[in-house]
Design a protein around this motif. Structure first.
Motif, PDB file in Angstrom:
ATOM      1  N   THR A 647       0.764  -1.149  -0.036  1.00 49.70           N
ATOM      2  CA  THR A 647       0.170  -0.120   0.143  1.00 49.70           C
ATOM      3  C   THR A 647       0.892   1.227  -0.006  1.00 49.70           C
ATOM      4  O   THR A 647       0.771   2.222  -0.759  1.00 49.70           O
ATOM      5  N   THR A 648       1.849   1.180   0.742  1.00 43.16           N
ATOM      6  CA  THR A 648       3.056   2.452   0.870  1.00 43.16           C
ATOM      7  C   THR A 648       3.424   2.659  -0.583  1.00 43.16           C
ATOM      8  O   THR A 648       3.653   3.732  -0.826  1.00 43.16           O
ATOM      9  N   LEU A 649       4.123   1.693  -1.182  1.00 41.41           N
ATOM     10  CA  LEU A 649       4.554   1.777  -2.363  1.00 41.41           C
ATOM     11  C   LEU A 649       3.754   2.212  -3.326  1.00 41.41           C
ATOM     12  O   LEU A 649       4.252   3.024  -4.256  1.00 41.41           O
ATOM     13  N   LYS A 650       2.443   2.022  -3.495  1.00 42.26           N
ATOM     14  CA  LYS A 650       1.455   2.505  -4.284  1.00 42.26           C
ATOM     15  C   LYS A 650       1.118   3.804  -4.285  1.00 42.26           C
ATOM     16  O   LYS A 650       1.052   4.731  -4.988  1.00 42.26           O
ATOM     17  N   SER A 651       1.141   4.392  -2.826  1.00 42.78           N
ATOM     18  CA  SER A 651       0.792   5.636  -2.746  1.00 42.78           C
ATOM     19  C   SER A 651       2.118   6.538  -3.205  1.00 42.78           C
ATOM     20  O   SER A 651       1.888   7.638  -3.878  1.00 42.78           O
ATOM     21  N   GLN A 652       3.253   6.059  -2.638  1.00 41.92           N
ATOM     22  CA  GLN A 652       4.432   6.733  -3.319  1.00 41.92           C
ATOM     23  C   GLN A 652       4.689   6.717  -4.760  1.00 41.92           C
ATOM     24  O   GLN A 652       4.930   7.795  -5.260  1.00 41.92           O
ATOM     25  N   ASN A 653       4.152   5.441  -5.288  1.00 41.59           N
ATOM     26  CA  ASN A 653       4.135   5.517  -6.876  1.00 41.59           C
ATOM     27  C   ASN A 653       3.141   6.729  -7.432  1.00 41.59           C
ATOM     28  O   ASN A 653       3.686   7.330  -8.501  1.00 41.59           O
ATOM     29  N   ALA A 654       2.289   6.706  -6.972  1.00 39.34           N
ATOM     30  CA  ALA A 654       1.078   7.888  -7.318  1.00 39.34           C
ATOM     31  C   ALA A 654       1.777   9.240  -7.207  1.00 39.34           C
ATOM     32  O   ALA A 654       1.599  10.037  -7.999  1.00 39.34           O
ATOM     33  N   GLU A 655       2.455   9.311  -6.142  1.00 40.15           N
ATOM     34  CA  GLU A 655       2.680  10.811  -6.093  1.00 40.15           C
ATOM     35  C   GLU A 655       3.867  11.090  -6.883  1.00 40.15           C
ATOM     36  O   GLU A 655       3.916  12.203  -7.386  1.00 40.15           O
TER      37      GLU A 655
END
Length: 690
Positions: A647-655
């Motif tokens: 989940t953390t990786l997905k949010s950072q990727n989106a940012e």
């Protein structure tokens, strides 16, 4: 009329009311009554009834009312004034008719012929106690002083300005304007005058002098021409600032004197007089029952109201002023040498201070200043050209004719200038206007001298007269110099115009250069500021990206250093690090286990979470019990850790994707601005873009 003034009255003791009677016991009064009746051609009883009785009409009935002493005195004074005014007007008409020459075959109207009038006016009055008569007298002086100022100062100044002798902004000696005092007395747009208010109060149902005085102080307070009197005198007095000084007027009989009531049957009585002069004077008032001074009937519904003294007097003054302004006036000022008007040999009968005060009130110093520098005699150019062209020699006259035929402007002015210069007329003796020549006082005889010299040449009949040749030579020389001055002036004007034109064009070019440079500077500064803002945004985005990467590296390092809770074995592999050690017993069977049966594999997430929670609450959990297949399974806590990391990786990727898109749009805008700058400003050396 003088005998009428000597008639006295007293209270009639035989009457119960306040009736009056003629004091016939006094021999002076008895003789005055007898002489007045004999000269007017009236019966004594008729004249006595006119003074002592008043007839009032009530419906169809006529009631006779006896008058008191005060009313009888008013009736006596009204008869004297009315008789004097009527006889005076009749006398003036008779004199004018006698002096008028009647031409039966005349083709013009006698009233339209030029006339000469003489006006003798009363002087300015200011006594210890001033009343209604002094107000009207001073109002007349104010009106005539305004006419005098217009005739002597304003009209003369306007003529000088029209003729170009003085400019519009040049100072001109002129006395102080008395227009404010006339506005106070006559009124102005938006404000009624003092005389109008007096007339209005006199026509009111119950007129009163004290109420009239309060009305004056209420309406005109604060005006410069209506100064405030002493507080203790405000109930009975008011002040007016005239051109000659401030005069204090005392009310008390203003309303009564303004109404000037006369007995209604007085005209009828005087028309029946046995004196032919009195009968002729009052017969002319029979048709309209009025005169220049008498009552004027004004229809107001069913009642008729006569015009007051102020209304008649104001109309006469306005008519007089209009007549004076339509004519050319000459003024004679009379000055008293001393207040007593007495002269004695060896005494100082000439009072300097008294005379000086009168001269100031009459505006004599300003008049003297105007006349000192004035030009009283003025003649049109055409009249002089027509009369004096024959005084020149033929050769000099031909020069003027050629100049006049060539279409030169102001030929009359040039002719008079050449004529006066040829005959050596001094310059201070005359001034040339646009259409007239103005001569100083006493200099009009110069024209007679010119005609006298021309007549002497004609008598001699000599073409070779030295004086005549000199005049012709000077006349032609003046025109030659005049043509040279005109050409020289044209050349100077052309050079001046060319200089001004070049200067104007140079200024226009300089202005356009300044505008172009200013616009370019403002455009460069705007684009440079925009580029700086975009660069700052890019640097801020790069700084945030670096900080994000550093934060992630720090988190990964901290996670790698954290000890594992899933295995005690230090060996790398399955039992060490993120993956716990799996202890698989192939002989063990879920059916033969003494512990609680595991949930089926197709159970939901809530059932599995409940099972795991229960295992935690009981005495821990066993790796063998967590196996779902004989081959083994992964720990649920490890699955939670992996899910959180994903989940953390997905949010950072989106940012990172959003920042990348923003940077791409900023880069594209920066490229467009740079292209616009290169297109608008060809000189790129001013702005360096890195």
């Amino acid at each position: 009329i003088l005998h009428i003034g000597n008639i006295g009255f007293e209270h009639d003791e035989a009457e119960s009311s306040d009736a009056a009677k003629v004091n016939c016991d006094d021999p002076v009064v008895a003789r005055a009554l007898e002489m007045a009746c004999r000269l007017l051609g009236l019966e004594t009883s008729a004249l006595t009834d006119l003074f002592l009785q008043k007839k009032v009409k009530a419906g169809t009935e006529v009631i006779t009312k006896k008058l008191d002493v005060t009313a009888a005195q008013y009736a006596r004074d009204a008869l004297a004034k009315w008789t004097y005014g009527t006889l005076f007007d009749w006398l003036v008409r008779e004199i004018n008719a006698a002096l008028t020459i009647k031409y039966e075959d005349a083709d013009y109207v006698l009233s339209e012929l030029p006339f000469i009038g003489v006006l003798d006016i009363f002087g300015f009055e200011s006594f210890e106690k001033n009343g209604f008569e002094q107000l009207l007298i001073n109002y007349t002086n104010e009106s005539l002083q305004s006419t005098f100022n217009y005739q002597v100062f304003v009209a003369e100044a306007d003529l000088y300005k029209r003729e170009g002798l003085i400019l519009a902004g040049d100072p001109f000696a002129c006395p102080s304007d008395d227009g404010e005092c006339l506005d106070l007395l006559e009124g102005k747009p938006g404000q009624s005058g003092l005389l109008t208010e007096l007339d209005s109060e006199s026509r009111a149902p119950r007129p009163d002098d004290e109420k009239l005085n309060r009305r004056f102080h209420t309406m005109y307070q604060g005006m410069r021409s209506f100064p405030r009197p002493h507080p203790k005198d405000m109930q009975t007095t008011f002040r007016i600032a005239h051109y000659a000084g401030v005069v204090e007027y005392t009310v008390g009989e203003f309303v009564a004197k303004n109404n000037d009531r006369i007995p209604p049957n007085m005209n009828e009585l005087l028309r029946a007089s046995s004196n032919p002069v009195v009968r002729a004077a009052f017969d002319e008032t029979e048709a309209s029952d009025d005169s220049a001074r008498g009552p004027t009937q004004v229809r107001a519904g069913r009642r008729t109201k006569k015009a007051t003294v102020v209304a008649n007097f104001g109309g006469q003054i306005r008519e007089l002023v209009e007549t004076l302004e339509s004519t050319k006036c000459s003024f004679i000022r009379c000055v008293k040498p001393n207040p007593e008007m007495k002269w004695a040999r060896g005494t100082n009968w000439f009072n300097n201070l008294y005379v000086n005060e009168q001269l100031k009130c009459l505006s004599i110093p300003q008049t003297a200043a105007v006349l000192k520098s004035g030009l009283p005699t003025r003649i049109d150019y055409e009249s002089i050209v027509h009369a004096y062209s024959s005084a020149l020699p033929s050769d000099a006259l031909s020069v003027w004719e050629r100049s006049n035929s060539s279409g030169g402007s102001q030929s009359g002015r040039a002719f008079i200038s050449a004529l006066f210069w040829a005959f050596k007329v001094p310059k201070e003796a005359f001034r040339l206007g646009l259409t007239k020549v103005f001569f100083s006082s006493g200099m009009i005889d110069l024209l007679d001298r010119i005609m006298g010299e021309a007549a002497s040449w004609a008598r001699d009949g000599g073409e070779d007269c030295p004086e005549k040749l000199e005049v012709g030579r000077r006349f032609k020389l003046y025109y030659a110099r005049l043509r040279w001055r005109r050409c020289f002036a044209k050349v100077l004007a052309a050079n001046r115009f060319i200089k001004v034109l070049r200067l104007s064009r140079a200024r226009g070019a300089a202005v356009r250069t300044i505008q172009r440079s200013t616009r370019a500077f403002l455009l460069r500064r705007t684009i440079y500021k925009r580029i700086l803002r975009r660069r700052q945004k890019l640097e801020e985005a790069e700084r945030r990206a670096r900080e994000s990467e550093e934060r992630k590296a720090q988190e990964a390092a901290a996670l790698a250093k954290r000890p594992s809770k899933l295995a005690a074995d230090e060996q790398p592999g399955i039992g060490k690090g993120l993956f716990p050690k799996l202890d698989i017993d192939p002989e063990a069977s879920p059916a033969t286990s003494s512990r609680k049966r595991l949930p089926p594999l197709n159970a939901g997430a809530s059932a599995r979470h409940k099972y795991r929670s229960g295992k935690r609450l009981t005495a821990g959990w066993s790796l063998q019990e967590t196996l779902r297949t004989p081959k083994g399974s992964i720990s649920p806590e490890f699955l939670d850790i992996m899910e959180a990391a994903q989940t953390t990786l997905k949010s950072q990727n989106a940012e990172l994707l959003s920042q990348n898109e923003k940077l791409s749009s900023d880069l594209q805008s920066l490229r467009e601005d740079i292209a616009l700058l290169k297109k608008a400003m060809p000189f790129t050396h001013v702005l360096h873009i890195y």
